[in-house]
Design a protein around this motif. Structure first.
Motif, PDB file in Angstrom:
ATOM      1  N   UNK A   4      13.636 -63.448 -41.044  1.00 46.05           N
ATOM      2  CA  UNK A   4      13.650 -62.134 -40.387  1.00 46.05           C
ATOM      3  C   UNK A   4      14.250 -62.246 -38.981  1.00 46.05           C
ATOM      4  N   UNK A   5      13.821 -63.260 -38.233  1.00 46.55           N
ATOM      5  CA  UNK A   5      14.324 -63.430 -36.865  1.00 46.55           C
ATOM      6  C   UNK A   5      15.814 -63.775 -36.849  1.00 46.55           C
ATOM      7  N   UNK A   6      16.242 -64.604 -37.772  1.00 44.59           N
ATOM      8  CA  UNK A   6      17.656 -64.982 -37.792  1.00 44.59           C
ATOM      9  C   UNK A   6      18.523 -63.805 -38.206  1.00 44.59           C
ATOM     10  N   UNK A   7      17.996 -62.948 -39.073  1.00 42.19           N
ATOM     11  CA  UNK A   7      18.722 -61.740 -39.452  1.00 42.19           C
ATOM     12  C   UNK A   7      18.890 -60.830 -38.242  1.00 42.19           C
ATOM     13  N   UNK A   8      17.800 -60.643 -37.482  1.00 44.34           N
ATOM     14  CA  UNK A   8      17.849 -59.794 -36.293  1.00 44.34           C
ATOM     15  C   UNK A   8      18.762 -60.376 -35.212  1.00 44.34           C
ATOM     16  N   UNK A   9      18.896 -61.695 -35.186  1.00 49.92           N
ATOM     17  CA  UNK A   9      19.740 -62.348 -34.185  1.00 49.92           C
ATOM     18  C   UNK A   9      21.190 -62.482 -34.644  1.00 49.92           C
ATOM     19  N   UNK A  10      21.468 -62.004 -35.865  1.00 47.55           N
ATOM     20  CA  UNK A  10      22.802 -62.141 -36.473  1.00 47.55           C
ATOM     21  C   UNK A  10      23.209 -63.610 -36.613  1.00 47.55           C
ATOM     22  N   UNK A  11      22.230 -64.458 -36.826  1.00 46.92           N
ATOM     23  CA  UNK A  11      22.431 -65.905 -36.969  1.00 46.92           C
ATOM     24  C   UNK A  11      22.552 -66.232 -38.455  1.00 46.92           C
ATOM     25  N   UNK A  12      23.755 -66.096 -38.967  1.00 50.81           N
ATOM     26  CA  UNK A  12      24.006 -66.292 -40.397  1.00 50.81           C
ATOM     27  C   UNK A  12      23.762 -67.738 -40.826  1.00 50.81           C
ATOM     28  N   UNK A  13      24.016 -68.697 -39.950  1.00 49.41           N
ATOM     29  CA  UNK A  13      23.796 -70.103 -40.297  1.00 49.41           C
ATOM     30  C   UNK A  13      22.344 -70.385 -40.626  1.00 49.41           C
ATOM     31  N   UNK A  14      21.446 -69.960 -39.744  1.00 48.08           N
ATOM     32  CA  UNK A  14      20.018 -70.160 -39.978  1.00 48.08           C
ATOM     33  C   UNK A  14      19.549 -69.289 -41.133  1.00 48.08           C
ATOM     34  N   UNK A  15      20.047 -68.064 -41.186  1.00 50.90           N
ATOM     35  CA  UNK A  15      19.659 -67.129 -42.241  1.00 50.90           C
ATOM     36  C   UNK A  15      20.006 -67.684 -43.621  1.00 50.90           C
ATOM     37  N   UNK A  16      21.192 -68.204 -43.761  1.00 52.33           N
ATOM     38  CA  UNK A  16      21.638 -68.772 -45.033  1.00 52.33           C
ATOM     39  C   UNK A  16      20.793 -69.973 -45.430  1.00 52.33           C
ATOM     40  N   UNK A  17      20.499 -70.839 -44.454  1.00 52.06           N
ATOM     41  CA  UNK A  17      19.682 -72.014 -44.726  1.00 52.06           C
ATOM     42  C   UNK A  17      18.290 -71.595 -45.207  1.00 52.06           C
TER      43      UNK A  17
END
Length: 159
Positions: free
Chosen positions: A123-136
């Motif tokens: 959820x946090x990585x999505x809100x931060x637009x952090x696709x690398x962490x989100x994908x992992x």
């Protein structure tokens, strides 16, 4: 908004790195639990479970490295002491478990807790637009949900 060289919000990446460190600590405990299960399992299912536990701890070791490298990529510093791992641990620590069902239940419970941490990070990585962490996190979640399903099937329990 200040951004890092990845173009991500600095404050949000600091929060993500901290959450990833919690995940890292818990994965280290999970890994140690799996090593103990691998070494101590007994009974008629020994051969199957001994191999399965090794497969799981090898996979965990790879994920631990991925998490630590992601923390570094975001500008953080990965936790690396047993003291830090225990301080941030949310998992039950399995000691001297040799029974097959107890071992599999320990894994199911650990993965359930890891999923909770990963969903916060997702959820946090999505809100931060952090696709690398989100994908992992998405990859981890998908794999762990399947492992829980398989372990529950082995236990003859519903998901």
């Amino acid at each position: 908004m200040k951004t890092n060289s990845l173009g991500l919000d600095l404050k949000k990446t600091e929060v993500l790195a901290a959450e990833l460190n919690i995940l890292l600590a818990n994965f280290q405990v999970y890994y140690q639990n799996l090593r103990g299960l691998h070494w101590n399992i007994r009974g008629k299912r020994f051969f199957d479970l001994h191999v399965k536990f090794e497969e799981l701890y090898n996979d965990s070791q790879l994920k631990i490295d991925m998490i630590a490298e992601r923390i570094l990529t975001l500008g953080g510093r990965p936790l690396h002491t047993f003291e830090d791992y225990i301080k941030n641990n949310k998992l039950f620590v399995g000691k001297d478990i040799s029974n097959d069902e107890d071992a599999v239940n320990l894994i199911v419970n650990a993965l359930t807790q890891l999923l909770k941490i990963e969903r916060v990070i997702l959820k946090q990585s999505d809100e931060a637009l952090d696709e690398g962490t989100n994908s992992m996190m998405s990859d981890f979640i998908k794999e762990q949900e399947k492992t829980i399903w398989m372990m529950k099937a082995w236990l003859e329990e519903e998901i």
